[in-house]
Design an enzyme around this catalytic site. Structure first.
Site, PDB file in Angstrom:
ATOM      1  N   HIS A 465       0.603  -1.297   0.006  1.00  0.00           N
ATOM      2  CA  HIS A 465       0.066   0.054   0.013  1.00  0.00           C
ATOM      3  C   HIS A 465       0.755   1.339   0.022  1.00  0.00           C
ATOM      4  O   HIS A 465       0.355   2.201  -0.217  1.00  0.00           O
ATOM      5  CB  HIS A 465      -1.024  -0.115   1.258  1.00  0.00           C
ATOM      6  CG  HIS A 465      -2.299   0.748   0.884  1.00  0.00           C
ATOM      7  ND1 HIS A 465      -2.392   1.529  -0.090  1.00  0.00           N
ATOM      8  CD2 HIS A 465      -3.451   0.740   1.549  1.00  0.00           C
ATOM      9  CE1 HIS A 465      -3.829   2.005  -0.083  1.00  0.00           C
ATOM     10  NE2 HIS A 465      -4.118   1.613   0.982  1.00  0.00           N
ATOM     11  N   ASP A 469      -2.413   1.909  -4.690  1.00  0.00           N
ATOM     12  CA  ASP A 469      -3.493   1.958  -4.047  1.00  0.00           C
ATOM     13  C   ASP A 469      -4.727   1.094  -4.520  1.00  0.00           C
ATOM     14  O   ASP A 469      -4.489   0.222  -5.462  1.00  0.00           O
ATOM     15  CB  ASP A 469      -4.014   3.453  -4.485  1.00  0.00           C
ATOM     16  CG  ASP A 469      -4.105   3.649  -6.025  1.00  0.00           C
ATOM     17  OD1 ASP A 469      -4.759   2.789  -6.647  1.00  0.00           O
ATOM     18  OD2 ASP A 469      -3.673   4.522  -6.445  1.00  0.00           O
TER      19      ASP A 469
END
Ligand code: CO6
Length: 495
Positions: A465, A469
């Protein structure tokens, strides 16, 4: 019924081997008796021999010493590279007292990256093994002592010769006194345990490879016994197209190891398990995002059924994985951020040109992730062929560094074992991984609202992350899902 036949056959073979061992021991004892005439220094040397192995050592020691006694060379385990400082001794191919020739395999060691065969540099007699199987051996420390056959052989204390087990052929091939013998470590061990010279056995496998069967047949001839046919063979000829797979030939599924001890057992982490602890601890530093979806693979199931026989005609076993892998590569071309790596200080991201797709594999050594290299350049058949090769090496515990390194993205098919959903852990320095669940036949609605029978598979993605995304991961997943729901659409993008 087949199980009973297999059981009695195995029992018979065990009895036969025991009988032969007893015979060998009697011969060795006889040789040991005459050993009393040997000079004292040799007795001192053999007294170093450990436990129950001494009898055999005495027999062989007599031969070697009487002929020409040389100096004892202490072999150290030399640097294997890649910063490896220790290895686990997986298997000894020799025991103390064994006579070895140059290039004979001495043992196999396992680092956290590869399996390596150590071979002898000298003709001589092994006088000392410094480790037991499963011990951790240290680079730079002695591995074995060899009493060389003549003093002219002796150079200064030297490192052993190492053969990285990059490929099965390389690993199982050796030259002994001008004769080529090919056999797996397990077969070599069986031969060694029964004092059989591989050079005297005629191999019935591919290209003269010596199989376990050949050793047992050799034993049978030696003892005058007739072996019942064994349902197990080391290599298996492919089933003819369209034929049902012969269940008898399948090895029993690997189950959990039974714990027989009545108290807790603590043992050091070794080899690949140690590597897994290291890489999974490093993975903890990655903030994982997760995304799951369902894929209707009904068309893929039909397509694979159609192509399977043709692939078999090319000598390739075609499972679903090559389609999953190729579809992932097509999507990586569109989403290069998922085929990238982030440096440790989170300052730079490197987009990888090659799609080296790691495949979590249940191997003889546990979970490993060999990589199918440059998938972007391969056809589905070529991916399948490469996967077959890796699976074969994995099953034999012979995956080497080249196959285990360089991954840029990973897929884990837990569904071939069972399980529907998973939470895969990213393999640093990669940034994404997908886990595939079991393909299940489930009711679904078609476009007209009718209930139909569908083959459904769940996919669970994890992504780093810090650089990926959720929307990117989801778009990648949608594209991958669409390729597999409509596999013919992949044709448009294949080069
Ligand atoms: N569903 C149903 N049937 C399947 C599936 C799924 N997902 N995958 C494979 N198969 C079938 C496959 O098509 C073969 O069928 P036939 O061709 O009709 O005989 C059969 O199962 C056996 O396939 P095989 O395993 O030999 O080959 P495949 O190419 O599918 O898989 C492999 C290759 C290397 C992935 C596999 O051999 C293997 O090692 N699987 C275990 C991987 C593993 O340990 N994963 C766990 C990693 S940890 O994921 C993890 C997140 C955590 C839980």
């Amino acid at each position: 019924m087949a199980a009973i036949a297999r059981g009695s056959s195995a029992l018979f073979r065990r009895l036969l081997i025991q009988q032969y061992r007893r015979r060998c021991l009697r011969v060795q004892e006889a040789r040991g008796l005459s050993f009393g005439l040997l000079p004292a220094p040799t007795l001192d040397r053999t007294s170093q021999v450990r436990g129950g192995r001494s009898l055999q050592m005495l027999g062989r020691g007599l031969h070697a010493s009487a002929a020409h006694r040389g100096a004892v060379v202490q072999f150290k385990l030399s640097d294997i590279g890649e910063g490896i400082m220790e290895v686990t001794v997986k298997e000894w191919y020799v025991k103390e007292g064994d006579k070895v020739s140059q290039f004979d395999s001495i043992c196999e060691v396992q680092s956290d990256k590869a399996s390596v065969t150590i071979t002898s540099r000298y003709d001589g007699v092994i006088t000392k093994l410094y480790y037991d199987a499963d011990d951790v051996a240290l680079v730079g420390k002695p591995l074995v002592d060899i009493e060389t056959e003549s003093t002219s052989d002796v150079i200064q204390e030297e490192d052993v010769v190492e053969t990285p087990a990059m490929a099965r052929e390389e690993h199982t091939h050796q030259e002994i006194k001008g004769l080529k013998t090919q056999a797996t470590p397990a077969v070599r061990r069986l031969a060694m345990e029964n004092n059989i010279k591989l050079s005297e056995v005629v191999g019935s496998g591919k290209d003269g490879r010596i199989l376990k069967e050949d050793i047992l047949d050799f034993l049978a001839r030696q003892t005058g016994a007739i072996l019942p046919p064994s349902p197990f063979r080391e290599t298996r000829t492919p089933d003819p197209p369209g034929a049902a797979p012969s269940a008898e030939l399948q090895p029993p599924p690997a189950g959990p190891r039974r714990v027989l001890a009545d108290k807790d057992v603590t043992e050091p982490l070794k080899g690949f398990r140690k590597a897994m602890a290291k890489s999974m601890t490093a993975a903890l530093a990655i903030p994982h995002l997760g995304l799951c979806d369902q894929v209707d693979v009904s068309r893929l199931v039909a397509l694979r059924d159609e192509l399977k026989a043709e692939a078999r005609g090319h000598g390739v076993n075609l499972s679903y994985m090559p389609f999953f892998i190729k579809a992932a590569s097509l999507c990586l071309a569109r989403f290069p951020i998922l085929n990238a790596s982030l440096d440790q200080s989170c300052q730079n991201i490197t987009y990888k040109v090659s799609h080296n797709i790691g495949v979590a594999m249940d191997t003889a050594l546990g979970l490993l992730v060999p990589t199918v290299k440059n998938v972007q350049l391969l056809s589905i058949l070529e991916v399948a062929r490469e996967l077959n090769r890796l699976q074969e090496l994995g099953a034999a515990g012979q995956l080497g560094t080249a196959d285990l390194s360089g991954g840029t993205f990973s897929l884990s098919n837990i569904g071939s074992i069972g399980g529907t959903y998973a939470k895969p852990v990213i393999l640093p320095p990669e940034v994404a991984i997908g886990a595939l669940g079991k393909i299940q036949v489930l009711p679904r609605f078609d476009a007209s609202g009718h209930v139909i029978r569908a083959h459904v598979m769940n996919v669970s993605w994890s992504a780093d992350h810090r650089v990926i995304d959720g929307a990117t991961m989801c778009r990648f997943s949608n594209m991958w899902r669409d390729f597999l729901q409509n596999p013919a659409s992949m044709l448009l993008h294949l080069k």
